[in-house]
Design an enzyme around this catalytic site. Sequence first.
Site, short mmCIF file in Angstrom:
data_model
loop_
_atom_site.label_atom_id
_atom_site.label_comp_id
_atom_site.label_asym_id
_atom_site.label_seq_id
_atom_site.Cartn_x
_atom_site.Cartn_y
_atom_site.Cartn_z
N GLY A 1 0.85 -1.19 0.00
CA GLY A 1 0.00 0.00 0.00
C GLY A 1 0.88 1.24 0.00
O GLY A 1 2.01 1.22 -0.52
N GLU A 2 0.38 2.32 0.57
CA GLU A 2 1.10 3.60 0.71
C GLU A 2 1.36 4.31 -0.61
O GLU A 2 1.82 5.44 -0.63
CB GLU A 2 2.47 3.42 1.41
#
Length: 604
Positions: free
Chosen positions: A563-564
């Site tokens: 993610g991120e």
Amino acid sequence: MSALGPDDREALYRVLAARRDVRTGFTDEPVDDAALRRVLAAAHTAPSVGFSQPWDFLVLRDAGLRAELADLAAAQRTAFAASLPAARARAFAGLKVEAIREAPLGVVVTCDPTRGGRHVLGRATQPRMAAHSVAGAVQNLWLAARAEGLGVGWVSFFREREMAALLGERVGLPQHLEIVAYLCVGHVTAFADAPELESAGWARRRPLEWAVHEGTWGTHVGGDALDDALAACASLDVAAGEAAARERLTRMTVPPGALGQVAEVGVQLSGLAGDCPPPVPEPAVVAVFAGDHGVHAQGVTPWPQEVTHQMVANFLAGGAAVNAFATQVGAEVVVVDVGVAASLDPAPGLLPRKIRPGTADMTMGPAMTLAEARAAVVAGVEVARDLVAAGNRLLVTGDMGIANTTASAALVSAFTGTSPEVVTGRGTGIDDATLARKAAVIRTALSRHGLLPSPPREGNPDATRALESSPHAAADDPLGALAAVGGLEIAGIAGLLLGGAALRTPVVVDGVVAGAAALVAAALAPNASQAWIAGHRSVEPAHTLALAHLGLEPLLDLGMRVGEGTGALLAAPLVAAAARALAEVATFDSAGVADKNTTPEAGS
Ligand SMILES: Cc1cc2nc3c(=O)[nH]c(=O)nc-3n(C[C@H](O)[C@H](O)[C@H](O)COP(=O)(O)O)c2cc1C
């Protein structure tokens, strides 16, 4: 006072439009004393809080002192350059930000915050009004100078107290004064038509409509930012640029089709640019939207909710995977707090846009209200606008929110008509028991909100897919589905995707959370997906389903599930390479290379 007529009005607007900040082209021609006097007199007629007139003008002609000041500014320039992401630093290297040595005059404009004692009307309540008054005087000076044919360049590359100390030592500047401006003043060879930073592509002018709010905040003529983005997406026409790119590809010195998916990205970028070759999409910025999830209470992840704001702190401190990858590809990282449960202290790089502190538990009721879902999408559109106006040419989606793969899987189930048990993945790496609980939680929530895909009919060989082909509730009411089982960061990303598309700016889509957001955004504006590039395929099953539903082919497939924005960031150089190939790969005719279509004997 005599009335002002149309000629006065026209003249004033002409001067306003012709004023420029000038850093290049100062000449040695001496500035006429009388003209300088008129310019300073214009500054001195500025409005001021309580009529306190807190300004003074220190006119510096001494070249030696100006050189010392230029050295101070050079040090700050170096420090700023070192703080920039690589793509920005490259652009900054070509910018001139001061002309302290070249301009024959320096005018230091100061503010005395003590002038007039303690009872200055207005300033007693708002001390900052003193410095604001001085800024008004600078603007008067700037306009009068333009009318006199004199260039002015405002320099802020100074540490104020360092500069004040030097001027105190050299020319007796009282140390209780604030320095509001250092102005380079002199005759110039030309006044540019547009701001130099705009011509250099460093930043763009925001449309007036974005800045004018009618009655309530966020209401503009024609609606809010989402209304505006949806209208722009509806008329997004990429045909001309795409056709130009396809035509050029046939003439480039690579075998037909050899660039594969990279060529398709180039075509897409050309479509958005409306031309071929398109500009290389740099600088890039990853906007990490952060929010918490009420469904966390259902035990869908072993991670405590506090990790969301702890990771936000990590992003802001530069210590997360997204930071490492952003540094590698030369991109900027901004964090958008649309819904972190904890309240966050201001920090550079943090955009505080909190709609509410985390969603409610979707198994007990809607995750948020429709108004909140819309507000979070609007926040995302506005973030896209601001980042594009700041000069970014590639937007990258990022996300942070413990339990957000649960909300994402729920949305993917609702939008693709796939059963919760199929869409649900292990997120951060949950065990079998938690996985089963997570799927059950998603089923409960979808069922509660009337979003559960219809069960398969008997005899259906593919028992995992819904058979009902009629449009399901999610596609009919995307914001309703988002409000029911979505997340604030998912809503923000949907806004970023729409805002980027509306501005014809490519957006690289990260993993499953962005995929869920893209399903919402595509349901709102089907045309918008023409601006989206799937950066990678994450291992979450819901991501593959979302990409297939959206018709997006991921550039990378690295088995990632961070993610991120990490996967999308890794794809950013591929996107840039696609544009560069169209610009820099020679054509058969220009390079004098035989095209196999025209010279069959040339071999394969
Ligand atoms: C408060 C203030 C500080 C500024 N500082 C700098 C500076 O340090 N260096 C610079 O090149 N321009 C500086 N500028 C000029 C802006 O870059 C410029 O106003 C902007 O790009 C718009 O261009 P224009 O003034 O020609 O319309 C400053 C402007 C203001 C209002």
